[in-house]
Write a protein that holds these residues in place. Structure first.
Motif, PDB file in Angstrom:
ATOM      1  N   VAL A  65       0.889  -1.182   0.060  1.00 10.68           N
ATOM      2  CA  VAL A  65      -0.018   0.044   0.052  1.00 10.68           C
ATOM      3  C   VAL A  65       0.861   1.103   0.084  1.00 10.68           C
ATOM      4  O   VAL A  65       1.607   1.189   0.819  1.00 10.68           O
ATOM      5  N   ALA A  66       0.383   2.313  -0.741  1.00 11.35           N
ATOM      6  CA  ALA A  66       1.088   3.556  -0.751  1.00 11.35           C
ATOM      7  C   ALA A  66       0.077   4.665  -0.884  1.00 11.35           C
ATOM      8  O   ALA A  66      -0.966   4.284  -1.489  1.00 11.35           O
ATOM      9  N   THR A  67       0.527   5.784  -0.413  1.00  9.75           N
ATOM     10  CA  THR A  67      -0.184   7.143  -0.641  1.00  9.75           C
ATOM     11  C   THR A  67       0.527   8.132  -1.152  1.00  9.75           C
ATOM     12  O   THR A  67       1.604   8.182  -1.137  1.00  9.75           O
ATOM     13  N   MET A  68      -0.201   8.879  -1.824  1.00  8.05           N
ATOM     14  CA  MET A  68       0.610  10.263  -2.301  1.00  8.05           C
ATOM     15  C   MET A  68      -0.264  11.641  -2.344  1.00  8.05           C
ATOM     16  O   MET A  68      -1.548  11.533  -2.568  1.00  8.05           O
ATOM     17  N   GLY A  69       0.515  12.571  -1.696  1.00  9.37           N
ATOM     18  CA  GLY A  69      -0.252  13.870  -1.616  1.00  9.37           C
ATOM     19  C   GLY A  69      -1.324  14.118  -0.432  1.00  9.37           C
ATOM     20  O   GLY A  69      -1.918  14.771  -0.255  1.00  9.37           O
ATOM     21  N   MET A  70      -1.063  13.057   0.507  1.00 12.11           N
ATOM     22  CA  MET A  70      -2.048  13.011   1.715  1.00 12.11           C
ATOM     23  C   MET A  70      -1.465  13.832   2.891  1.00 12.11           C
ATOM     24  O   MET A  70      -2.140  13.973   4.126  1.00 12.11           O
ATOM     25  N   ASP A  71      -0.139  14.391   2.942  1.00 15.31           N
ATOM     26  CA  ASP A  71       0.422  14.714   4.201  1.00 15.31           C
ATOM     27  C   ASP A  71       0.887  16.180   4.034  1.00 15.31           C
ATOM     28  O   ASP A  71       1.813  16.369   4.603  1.00 15.31           O
ATOM     29  N   GLY A  72       0.447  17.027   3.223  1.00 15.30           N
ATOM     30  CA  GLY A  72       0.762  18.463   3.308  1.00 15.30           C
ATOM     31  C   GLY A  72       1.494  18.869   2.240  1.00 15.30           C
ATOM     32  O   GLY A  72       1.409  20.046   1.743  1.00 15.30           O
ATOM     33  N   ALA A  73       2.185  17.890   1.528  1.00 15.76           N
ATOM     34  CA  ALA A  73       3.368  18.597   0.341  1.00 15.76           C
ATOM     35  C   ALA A  73       2.411  18.392  -0.653  1.00 15.76           C
ATOM     36  O   ALA A  73       1.753  17.342  -1.103  1.00 15.76           O
ATOM     37  N   ARG A  74       2.546  19.563  -1.701  1.00 22.03           N
ATOM     38  CA  ARG A  74       1.960  19.364  -2.950  1.00 22.03           C
ATOM     39  C   ARG A  74       2.910  18.575  -3.965  1.00 22.03           C
ATOM     40  O   ARG A  74       3.987  18.877  -4.160  1.00 22.03           O
ATOM     41  N   ARG A  95       4.545  -8.861 -12.654  1.00 24.14           N
ATOM     42  CA  ARG A  95       5.152  -7.784 -11.896  1.00 24.14           C
ATOM     43  C   ARG A  95       6.052  -8.144 -10.928  1.00 24.14           C
ATOM     44  O   ARG A  95       6.860  -9.137 -10.929  1.00 24.14           O
ATOM     45  N   ARG A  96       6.174  -7.635  -9.940  1.00 18.68           N
ATOM     46  CA  ARG A  96       6.897  -7.289  -8.512  1.00 18.68           C
ATOM     47  C   ARG A  96       8.314  -6.830  -8.634  1.00 18.68           C
ATOM     48  O   ARG A  96       9.062  -7.792  -8.914  1.00 18.68           O
ATOM     49  N   ASP A  97       8.438  -5.758  -9.002  1.00 17.36           N
ATOM     50  CA  ASP A  97       9.775  -4.891  -8.910  1.00 17.36           C
ATOM     51  C   ASP A  97      10.015  -4.169  -7.672  1.00 17.36           C
ATOM     52  O   ASP A  97       9.752  -2.938  -7.576  1.00 17.36           O
ATOM     53  N   PRO A  98      10.565  -4.837  -6.721  1.00 20.18           N
ATOM     54  CA  PRO A  98      10.510  -4.185  -5.553  1.00 20.18           C
ATOM     55  C   PRO A  98      11.458  -3.065  -5.166  1.00 20.18           C
ATOM     56  O   PRO A  98      12.759  -3.071  -4.705  1.00 20.18           O
ATOM     57  N   HIS A  99      11.058  -1.839  -5.901  1.00 15.88           N
ATOM     58  CA  HIS A  99      12.165  -0.525  -5.613  1.00 15.88           C
ATOM     59  C   HIS A  99      11.051   0.524  -5.163  1.00 15.88           C
ATOM     60  O   HIS A  99      11.939   1.592  -5.022  1.00 15.88           O
ATOM     61  N   VAL A 100      10.021   0.762  -4.756  1.00 10.58           N
ATOM     62  CA  VAL A 100       9.382   1.659  -4.496  1.00 10.58           C
ATOM     63  C   VAL A 100       8.970   1.612  -2.701  1.00 10.58           C
ATOM     64  O   VAL A 100       8.333   0.604  -2.266  1.00 10.58           O
ATOM     65  N   ALA A 101       9.500   2.184  -2.005  1.00  4.75           N
ATOM     66  CA  ALA A 101       9.255   2.384  -0.655  1.00  4.75           C
ATOM     67  C   ALA A 101       7.680   3.033  -0.061  1.00  4.75           C
ATOM     68  O   ALA A 101       7.559   4.111  -0.912  1.00  4.75           O
ATOM     69  N   THR A 102       7.002   2.411   0.747  1.00  2.00           N
ATOM     70  CA  THR A 102       5.862   3.143   1.126  1.00  2.00           C
ATOM     71  C   THR A 102       6.160   4.349   1.894  1.00  2.00           C
ATOM     72  O   THR A 102       5.360   5.209   2.060  1.00  2.00           O
ATOM     73  N   ASP A 103       7.037   4.342   2.912  1.00  2.00           N
ATOM     74  CA  ASP A 103       7.336   5.494   3.760  1.00  2.00           C
ATOM     75  C   ASP A 103       8.630   5.240   4.571  1.00  2.00           C
ATOM     76  O   ASP A 103       9.045   4.211   4.947  1.00  2.00           O
ATOM     77  N   GLY A 104       9.381   6.294   4.701  1.00  2.00           N
ATOM     78  CA  GLY A 104      10.767   6.414   5.006  1.00  2.00           C
ATOM     79  C   GLY A 104      10.573   7.289   6.366  1.00  2.00           C
ATOM     80  O   GLY A 104      11.929   7.339   6.801  1.00  2.00           O
ATOM     81  N   THR A 105       9.864   7.457   7.037  1.00  2.00           N
ATOM     82  CA  THR A 105       9.717   8.536   8.290  1.00  2.00           C
ATOM     83  C   THR A 105       9.101   7.743   9.455  1.00  2.00           C
ATOM     84  O   THR A 105       8.605   6.792   9.109  1.00  2.00           O
ATOM     85  N   GLY A 132       8.455  -4.281   4.470  1.00  2.00           N
ATOM     86  CA  GLY A 132       9.641  -3.845   3.918  1.00  2.00           C
ATOM     87  C   GLY A 132       9.271  -2.935   2.428  1.00  2.00           C
ATOM     88  O   GLY A 132       8.304  -2.505   2.201  1.00  2.00           O
ATOM     89  N   ARG A 133      10.517  -2.741   1.918  1.00  2.00           N
ATOM     90  CA  ARG A 133      10.275  -2.151   0.382  1.00  2.00           C
ATOM     91  C   ARG A 133       9.443  -3.076  -0.207  1.00  2.00           C
ATOM     92  O   ARG A 133       9.858  -3.976  -0.718  1.00  2.00           O
ATOM     93  N   CYS A 134       8.632  -2.679  -1.280  1.00  2.00           N
ATOM     94  CA  CYS A 134       7.733  -3.352  -2.092  1.00  2.00           C
ATOM     95  C   CYS A 134       7.060  -2.193  -3.310  1.00  2.00           C
ATOM     96  O   CYS A 134       7.146  -1.085  -3.043  1.00  2.00           O
ATOM     97  N   THR A 135       6.926  -2.902  -4.347  1.00  2.00           N
ATOM     98  CA  THR A 135       6.247  -2.211  -5.366  1.00  2.00           C
ATOM     99  C   THR A 135       4.587  -2.231  -5.004  1.00  2.00           C
ATOM    100  O   THR A 135       4.071  -3.046  -4.954  1.00  2.00           O
ATOM    101  N   PRO A 136       4.294  -0.799  -4.624  1.00  2.00           N
ATOM    102  CA  PRO A 136       2.738  -0.617  -4.457  1.00  2.00           C
ATOM    103  C   PRO A 136       1.890  -1.312  -5.479  1.00  2.00           C
ATOM    104  O   PRO A 136       1.879  -0.852  -6.655  1.00  2.00           O
ATOM    105  N   ASP A 137       0.918  -2.005  -5.021  1.00  2.00           N
ATOM    106  CA  ASP A 137      -0.182  -2.232  -5.961  1.00  2.00           C
ATOM    107  C   ASP A 137      -1.715  -1.637  -5.476  1.00  2.00           C
ATOM    108  O   ASP A 137      -2.714  -1.977  -6.209  1.00  2.00           O
ATOM    109  N   ILE A 138      -1.647  -1.113  -4.227  1.00  2.00           N
ATOM    110  CA  ILE A 138      -2.790  -0.491  -3.690  1.00  2.00           C
ATOM    111  C   ILE A 138      -2.174   1.292  -3.765  1.00  2.00           C
ATOM    112  O   ILE A 138      -1.561   1.259  -2.785  1.00  2.00           O
TER     113      ILE A 138
END
Length: 331
Positions: A65-74, A95-105, A132-138
């Motif tokens: 799972v990943a989100t974009m644009g929900m935390d204040g930054a445009r 698929r599955r190319d594990p290169h996108v992190a969902t959150d680093g903070t 861990g690090r995974c390619t988001p499908d959601i």
């Protein structure tokens, strides 16, 4: 219930205003007690299929799972669409190319809260979860002009609105034509799911099943040699239209959308479900604080059902499981 308001909900993408697209009246869902006919209707509306031969889709690989644009930054529109391009190609190609992190903070933000909640819900109903690090499908995107963003999305990706199998990957049409019309209607939250047909989990070499993606066919009188695998869920949130919901309500609403396959044009206003949070005209109603027992019962039943059956048989099995006493679980 988390008391944080969503007034500062971030804007993900710029765009121009859009006229609303007319749409047909929505089917109404009401589930009361354990009446089987109402439960059947509830299940049918949460398990959308396209075509009479399609099996029920669900996540059979671990979800990321990943989100974009929900935390204040445009987030620039180009960056959002570049990420979506990668996800679309992951759906179109095996698929599955594990290169996108969902959150680093380590800071609890709305985006991270949503990701954590969806993972938590998935694990409590035995849905596999990637760690861990995974390619988001959601992927959940907050778009400042969700109407314009969605129009651009549909225009940019010709695979949207194409029939299943158009590209030779069996079920990898990103969204059937029937999904595009409700997708373009202005709503607080809108979504589409992509699924692909693959061999059943217990079908081995020499069983007669095709390897890789393929169309459904019957292996015996009882079971099919195929199953329908969810490969992508794309959810677009209009931040201005979800103001007033709590973090808990919004996160659970998004979890139900992501982990099931509800009809986008259905009317859940009277259902004992977190999906009743928004009415068809976009109004928010504060009837339900979180996922309901019916929501959890449905998810447990869907992911416990036999993926090798037809949609009709699988729905019947889900209804039967939902009417059994629910196990004791903690939130």
């Amino acid at each position: 219930m988390n008391s944080f308001a969503l007034g500062a909900f971030a804007l993900a993408a710029a765009g121009t205003g859009a006229a609303q697209v007319p749409h047909d009246p929505e089917p109404t869902i009401t589930v009361e007690g354990q009446l089987p006919e109402r439960t059947r209707h509830f299940v049918e509306t949460l398990t959308q299929t396209f075509g009479s031969d399609q099996q029920l889709a669900r996540w059979n690989d671990p979800v990321c799972v990943a989100t974009m644009g929900m935390d204040g930054a445009r987030v620039p529109l180009a960056d959002v669409q570049q990420s979506i391009d990668r996800l679309f190609w992951n759906a179109l190609v095996v698929r599955r190319d594990p290169h996108v992190a969902t959150d680093g903070t380590d800071t609890m933000t709305l985006g991270r809260f949503v990701v954590d909640r969806i993972r938590q819900v998935a694990e409590t109903v035995d849905i596999p979860v990637a760690h861990g690090r995974c390619t988001p499908d959601i992927l959940i995107v907050s778009a400042s002009d969700a109407d314009a963003f969605t129009r651009t999305l549909v225009k940019r990706h010709p695979a949207l609105g194409r029939p299943r199998g158009f590209n030779g990957f069996g079920g990898a049409g990103l969204a059937p034509p029937s999904q595009i019309r409700p997708l373009l209607v202005s709503r607080p939250v809108r979504w589409f799911h992509t699924s692909a047909t693959g061999p059943a989990a217990d079908v081995g070499v020499g069983s007669g099943a095709r390897s890789g993606w393929g169309s459904s066919f019957q292996a015996s009188r009882i079971r099919l040699a195929t199953r329908e695998n969810m490969v992508l869920a794309m959810i677009v949130v209009d931040p201005d239209r979800v103001v007033g919901a709590t973090w808990d309500q919004l996160a659970d609403y998004l979890a139900m959308v992501a982990l099931a396959r509800p009809r986008l044009d259905a009317d859940f206003r009277d259902a004992p479900s977190i999906l009743s949070l928004f009415t068809p005209d976009g109004a928010m109603q504060d009837r339900v604080a979180a996922l309901t027992p019916e929501d959890r019962a449905f998810l447990r039943a869907l992911y416990a059902s036999d993926t090798g059956h037809t949609a009709t048989m699988q729905r019947a099995n889900i209804v039967d499981r939902m009417r059994r006493p629910a196990p004791s679980t903690s939130r």
